[in-house]
Design a protein around this motif. Structure first.
Motif, PDB file in Angstrom:
ATOM      1  N   MET A  90       0.833  -1.197   0.000  1.00  0.00           N
ATOM      2  CA  MET A  90       0.000   0.000   0.000  1.00  0.00           C
ATOM      3  C   MET A  90       0.875   1.258   0.000  1.00  0.00           C
ATOM      4  N   ALA A  91       1.942   1.254   0.807  1.00  0.00           N
ATOM      5  CA  ALA A  91       2.789   2.444   0.891  1.00  0.00           C
ATOM      6  C   ALA A  91       3.447   2.723  -0.454  1.00  0.00           C
ATOM      7  N   TYR A  92       3.926   1.683  -1.106  1.00  0.00           N
ATOM      8  CA  TYR A  92       4.569   1.870  -2.406  1.00  0.00           C
ATOM      9  C   TYR A  92       3.551   2.363  -3.430  1.00  0.00           C
ATOM     10  N   ALA A  93       2.371   1.744  -3.423  1.00  0.00           N
ATOM     11  CA  ALA A  93       1.335   2.153  -4.376  1.00  0.00           C
ATOM     12  C   ALA A  93       0.959   3.615  -4.165  1.00  0.00           C
ATOM     13  N   LEU A  94       0.844   4.032  -2.903  1.00  0.00           N
ATOM     14  CA  LEU A  94       0.443   5.417  -2.630  1.00  0.00           C
ATOM     15  C   LEU A  94       1.476   6.401  -3.165  1.00  0.00           C
ATOM     16  N   ALA A  95       2.761   6.064  -2.997  1.00  0.00           N
ATOM     17  CA  ALA A  95       3.801   6.978  -3.476  1.00  0.00           C
ATOM     18  C   ALA A  95       3.756   7.083  -4.997  1.00  0.00           C
ATOM     19  N   VAL A  96       3.612   5.941  -5.684  1.00  0.00           N
ATOM     20  CA  VAL A  96       3.586   5.993  -7.145  1.00  0.00           C
ATOM     21  C   VAL A  96       2.303   6.662  -7.631  1.00  0.00           C
ATOM     22  N   GLU A  97       1.203   6.432  -6.909  1.00  0.00           N
ATOM     23  CA  GLU A  97      -0.055   7.088  -7.296  1.00  0.00           C
ATOM     24  C   GLU A  97       0.066   8.607  -7.171  1.00  0.00           C
ATOM     25  N   ALA A 246      -2.283  11.284  12.329  1.00  0.00           N
ATOM     26  CA  ALA A 246      -1.531  12.537  12.215  1.00  0.00           C
ATOM     27  C   ALA A 246      -1.443  13.004  10.763  1.00  0.00           C
ATOM     28  N   HIS A 247      -1.211  12.083   9.843  1.00  0.00           N
ATOM     29  CA  HIS A 247      -1.140  12.434   8.423  1.00  0.00           C
ATOM     30  C   HIS A 247      -1.969  11.407   7.652  1.00  0.00           C
ATOM     31  N   PRO A 248      -3.301  11.521   7.669  1.00  0.00           N
ATOM     32  CA  PRO A 248      -4.145  10.458   7.105  1.00  0.00           C
ATOM     33  C   PRO A 248      -3.822  10.206   5.630  1.00  0.00           C
ATOM     34  N   TYR A 249      -3.853   8.961   5.263  1.00  0.00           N
ATOM     35  CA  TYR A 249      -3.541   8.568   3.892  1.00  0.00           C
ATOM     36  C   TYR A 249      -4.504   7.470   3.477  1.00  0.00           C
ATOM     37  N   GLY A 250      -4.691   7.306   2.204  1.00  0.00           N
ATOM     38  CA  GLY A 250      -5.451   6.174   1.673  1.00  0.00           C
ATOM     39  C   GLY A 250      -6.859   6.032   2.218  1.00  0.00           C
ATOM     40  N   GLY A 251      -7.464   7.126   2.697  1.00  0.00           N
ATOM     41  CA  GLY A 251      -8.853   7.052   3.133  1.00  0.00           C
ATOM     42  C   GLY A 251      -9.038   6.798   4.620  1.00  0.00           C
ATOM     43  N   TYR A 252      -7.950   6.810   5.421  1.00  0.00           N
ATOM     44  CA  TYR A 252      -8.093   6.535   6.863  1.00  0.00           C
ATOM     45  C   TYR A 252      -8.838   7.645   7.592  1.00  0.00           C
ATOM     46  N   GLU A 253      -8.890   8.842   6.974  1.00  0.00           N
ATOM     47  CA  GLU A 253      -9.554   9.949   7.652  1.00  0.00           C
ATOM     48  C   GLU A 253     -11.060   9.702   7.806  1.00  0.00           C
ATOM     49  N   LYS A 254     -11.621   8.746   7.024  1.00  0.00           N
ATOM     50  CA  LYS A 254     -13.065   8.510   7.080  1.00  0.00           C
ATOM     51  C   LYS A 254     -13.449   7.569   8.207  1.00  0.00           C
ATOM     52  N   TYR A 255     -12.481   7.021   8.911  1.00  0.00           N
ATOM     53  CA  TYR A 255     -12.800   5.991   9.895  1.00  0.00           C
ATOM     54  C   TYR A 255     -12.637   6.523  11.304  1.00  0.00           C
ATOM     55  N   ASP A 256     -13.427   5.936  12.161  1.00  0.00           N
ATOM     56  CA  ASP A 256     -13.464   6.360  13.550  1.00  0.00           C
ATOM     57  C   ASP A 256     -12.734   5.312  14.378  1.00  0.00           C
ATOM     58  N   PHE A 257     -11.581   5.677  14.899  1.00  0.00           N
ATOM     59  CA  PHE A 257     -10.853   4.734  15.764  1.00  0.00           C
ATOM     60  C   PHE A 257      -9.994   5.508  16.756  1.00  0.00           C
ATOM     61  N   ASP A 258      -9.614   4.828  17.819  1.00  0.00           N
ATOM     62  CA  ASP A 258      -8.795   5.467  18.853  1.00  0.00           C
ATOM     63  C   ASP A 258      -7.361   4.997  18.713  1.00  0.00           C
ATOM     64  N   VAL A 339       5.212   9.473   0.661  1.00  0.00           N
ATOM     65  CA  VAL A 339       4.019   9.295   1.486  1.00  0.00           C
ATOM     66  C   VAL A 339       4.392   8.541   2.756  1.00  0.00           C
ATOM     67  N   PRO A 340       4.241   9.155   3.944  1.00  0.00           N
ATOM     68  CA  PRO A 340       4.430   8.385   5.170  1.00  0.00           C
ATOM     69  C   PRO A 340       3.177   7.575   5.501  1.00  0.00           C
ATOM     70  N   THR A 341       3.365   6.352   5.939  1.00  0.00           N
ATOM     71  CA  THR A 341       2.229   5.513   6.329  1.00  0.00           C
ATOM     72  C   THR A 341       2.545   4.843   7.657  1.00  0.00           C
ATOM     73  N   GLU A 342       1.573   4.144   8.185  1.00  0.00           N
ATOM     74  CA  GLU A 342       1.742   3.472   9.474  1.00  0.00           C
ATOM     75  C   GLU A 342       1.677   1.967   9.260  1.00  0.00           C
ATOM     76  N   SER A 343       2.783   1.293   9.456  1.00  0.00           N
ATOM     77  CA  SER A 343       2.733  -0.166   9.415  1.00  0.00           C
ATOM     78  C   SER A 343       2.584  -0.663  10.848  1.00  0.00           C
ATOM     79  N   ALA A 344       2.495  -1.955  11.016  1.00  0.00           N
ATOM     80  CA  ALA A 344       2.302  -2.486  12.373  1.00  0.00           C
ATOM     81  C   ALA A 344       3.486  -2.155  13.262  1.00  0.00           C
ATOM     82  N   ARG A 345       4.624  -1.830  12.663  1.00  0.00           N
ATOM     83  CA  ARG A 345       5.841  -1.596  13.430  1.00  0.00           C
ATOM     84  C   ARG A 345       6.169  -0.114  13.555  1.00  0.00           C
ATOM     85  N   GLY A 346       5.498   0.722  12.803  1.00  0.00           N
ATOM     86  CA  GLY A 346       5.776   2.149  12.914  1.00  0.00           C
ATOM     87  C   GLY A 346       5.671   2.851  11.576  1.00  0.00           C
TER      88      GLY A 346
END
Lengths: 404, 210
Positions: A90-97, A246-258, A339-346
């Motif tokens: 996903m991170a690679y695709a977002l950067a190329v997109e 902090a920097h929503p990407y790929g549509g995460y801004e539409k979701y409600d989570f803590d 594009v910065p993204t959040e993986s399970a590790r950071g």
């Protein structure tokens, strides 16, 4: 005559001799989670200093990616962090997109988020399982792998592969999910939260776990930020930094989570925070399943998306585009995208430079594990060797991601 | 004022070029003012350095000031105290003849491994780095693999009748670019069929039966 069987006693040493011991852990060691080598200097059981040595798994992905087309590179992205591999796709695709200016359709975005969060859960399950195994608890491993297996089966169903999916494409996805996927996913989601509670019950109240993990390997927030620590390990120190928020990407801004936060930044917090993150991922997936509407799964722009298969027999243009895309690839404009993204590790980010050709000019991959492993020395200094194993496990290294 | 504006104002004051594209900001910082820049930025609240990127522009179609660029990403981390999530890249142009620049490690400890990676891959040295050693490649590997003039060392695909595909030539046919250097070992470049012929000839000359 009986021979003299008395063994003469050795002379008493004048004083007790003590010296520092240098212990080499790895590169082949079950609790280093891969081929990590750590040279530990100890005084007795106490760690004085340590130095991680990495690179045993270096495969030169960045150089290889410079010599493959943008689409071919989806083969390499999941092979770095093979535990949360979808994040890399996903991170690679977002950067190329970003580079080509693709518009990802709603349905593709939602499916990506579902699969990304499923992959995150699978990764956290492995974290909890192997982390507790390193502390000597064997049972959680088998329970966690039961659920992990269910997730990997879902992945195999959708993408054909358990780890190395190759399912994301620039501008969308390779193909739509199978019809039965959503009912099966709902079945999985329905029983999952109770199982997370089970895992927590397996170690949370245990006095042994408490004494092994509480106040061990504490990383204060300022230090963690300065060391570049990200992901659950940073949030365990109380820093509310999640790239999805902090920097929503790929549509995460539409979701409600803590964003779950720890308070002390010790091994205990780092372990428990992953369980809470699994619950939050479950929450995101549940919302995403509700949002899943029928629709296209790829940007129809013919300059980087393959035309639909049924067009090839009827349209000359479609055939030409298909041929050019498959043999040559597409040509993003000159420029650089990040594009910065959040993986399970950071924090995971791809920096892609295009020279206008069909091969990327440079791909820099910032894997979170690579930077996070630097915190090991700070966290483990002054602790006992057995605690070092637990600290290493909770920093969640995946050596494929560290060495790339 | 957002922190990114503070950084831009600082750049404008000193005449540093600021580039913006696709939502990312780059500030070109001269090499000798880099340490000063880092100090000023840390005081301005950029407390986190997530990424150090090295790029070799020697084959880039557009003119660039120098062969190498090193990019330090600076972030004011959102979620800790008054961090606002501002982020930008400080770009330093590094000449080929003298690839040295000051290290960010005295201020940002997290840059340690990232700078070692750039050193390993591009041969750019960071002055003031406490432990500048190779990090990913083996100790006996010569050269810096991510430089554009480093050969790939691929092996050709061989077919029955002796025909073979050289990957670099194949790519060159597709992209129209120069095939570049391939085949670190001279023999592999010819294809194995001819390489084995060479081996046989050499063995025959030594009087061995292969």
């Amino acid at each position: 005559m009986k021979p003299n069987t008395d063994v003469p006693l050795p002379e008493e040493p004048k004083e007790l001799r003590s010296e520092l011991m240098v212990l080499n852990v790895g590169p082949q060691h079950p609790s280093t989670h891969g081929v990590l080598r750590v040279v530990v200097t100890m005084a007795g059981e106490e760690i004085i200093d340590l130095e991680p040595h990495i690179g045993y798994l270096h495969s030169g992905f960045e150089k290889t990616m410079e010599n493959r087309t943008y689409t071919q590179n989806f083969t390499f992205t999941p092979r770095m962090d093979y535990v949360h591999s979808f994040a890399h796709d996903m991170a690679y695709a977002l950067a190329v997109e970003k580079l080509v200016g693709a518009q990802v359709p709603e349905r593709a975005e939602t499916i990506r988020i579902i699969l990304n969060e499923l992959s995150r859960i699978a990764s956290h399950l492995l974290f909890v399982a192997s982390g507790l195994l390193d502390l000597g608890a064997m049972t959680p491993f088998f329970y966690a792998f039961r659920e992990r297996e269910a997730i990997l089966d879902l992945f195999e169903w959708v993408t054909g592969q358990r780890f190395h999916h190759n399912y994301v494409r620039v501008g969308g996805l390779k193909e739509d999910v199978p019809e039965e996927f959503v009912p099966e996913l709902k079945k999985f989601l329905a029983g999952f939260l109770a199982k997370v509670d089970d895992y927590q019950g397996m170690f949370d109240g245990s006095p042994i776990f408490n004494s092994r993990a509480r106040d061990v390997g504490v990383i204060p927030p300022e230090v963690a930020i300065n060391l570049g620590l990200t992901g659950g390990s940073l949030r365990a120190s109380g820093v509310n930094y999640d790239v999805r928020k902090a920097h929503p990407y790929g549509g995460y801004e539409k979701y409600d989570f803590d964003v779950p936060l720890g308070t002390r930044g010790d091994t205990y917090d780092r372990m428990v925070i992953r369980l809470e993150e699994m619950r939050q991922s479950h929450r995101i997936i549940s919302q995403a399943v509700e949002r899943l509407e029928p629709g296209p799964i790829r940007d129809p722009n013919p300059h980087f998306s393959l035309p639909p298969r049924n067009m090839l027999g009827r349209s000359m243009e479609a055939l030409i585009f298909h041929f050019k895309l498959v043999t040559e690839g597409f040509h993003p404009p000159l420029g650089e995208a990040y594009v910065p993204t959040e993986s399970a590790r950071g924090e995971l980010s791809y920096y892609v430079v295009s020279d206008g050709g069909s091969l990327p000019y440079r791909v820099k991959i910032r894997t979170p594990e690579f930077v996070n492993i630097q915190s090991l020395r700070y966290a483990a200094k002054g602790h006992q060797f057995a605690d070092f194993i637990a600290i290493l496990a909770t920093l969640d290294p995946v050596l494929g991601g560290i060495d790339r | 004022m957002a922190r990114i504006d503070t950084a831009k104002a600082y750049a404008a004051e000193r005449g540093y070029a600021v580039t913006e594209a696709r939502g990312t900001t780059w500030i070109d910082v001269p090499r000798d003012e880099l340490t000063e820049f880092f100090t000023a930025m840390q005081e301005a609240g950029f407390n986190y350095l997530p990424n150090v990127v090295g790029i070799d522009y020697s084959e880039y179609p557009e003119e660039r000031p120098e062969r190498f660029a090193v990019l330090f990403e600076l972030v004011s981390i959102k979620g800790w105290k008054d961090g606002d999530g501002s982020r930008f890249f400080a770009r330093v142009w590094v000449p080929e003849r003298d690839p040295v620049l000051p290290s960010a490690t005295p201020l940002y400890a997290g840059a340690g491994f990232l700078e070692r990676e750039v050193y390993d891959m591009f041969g750019i040295r960071f002055e003031g780095h406490p432990d500048l050693r190779k990090i990913l490649t083996p100790e006996d590997l010569e050269g810096h693999p991510l430089r554009k003039d480093y050969p790939l060392g691929e092996t050709p695909t061989i077919f029955h009748d002796g025909r073979y595909i050289d990957p670099a030539q194949f790519r060159a046919g597709i992209t129209g670019k120069d095939p570049g250097l391939t085949g670190r070992k001279g023999g592999a470049r010819k294809g194995y069929a001819e390489y084995f012929d060479d081996v046989r000839r050499a063995a025959a000359a030594d009087g061995e039966d292969v």
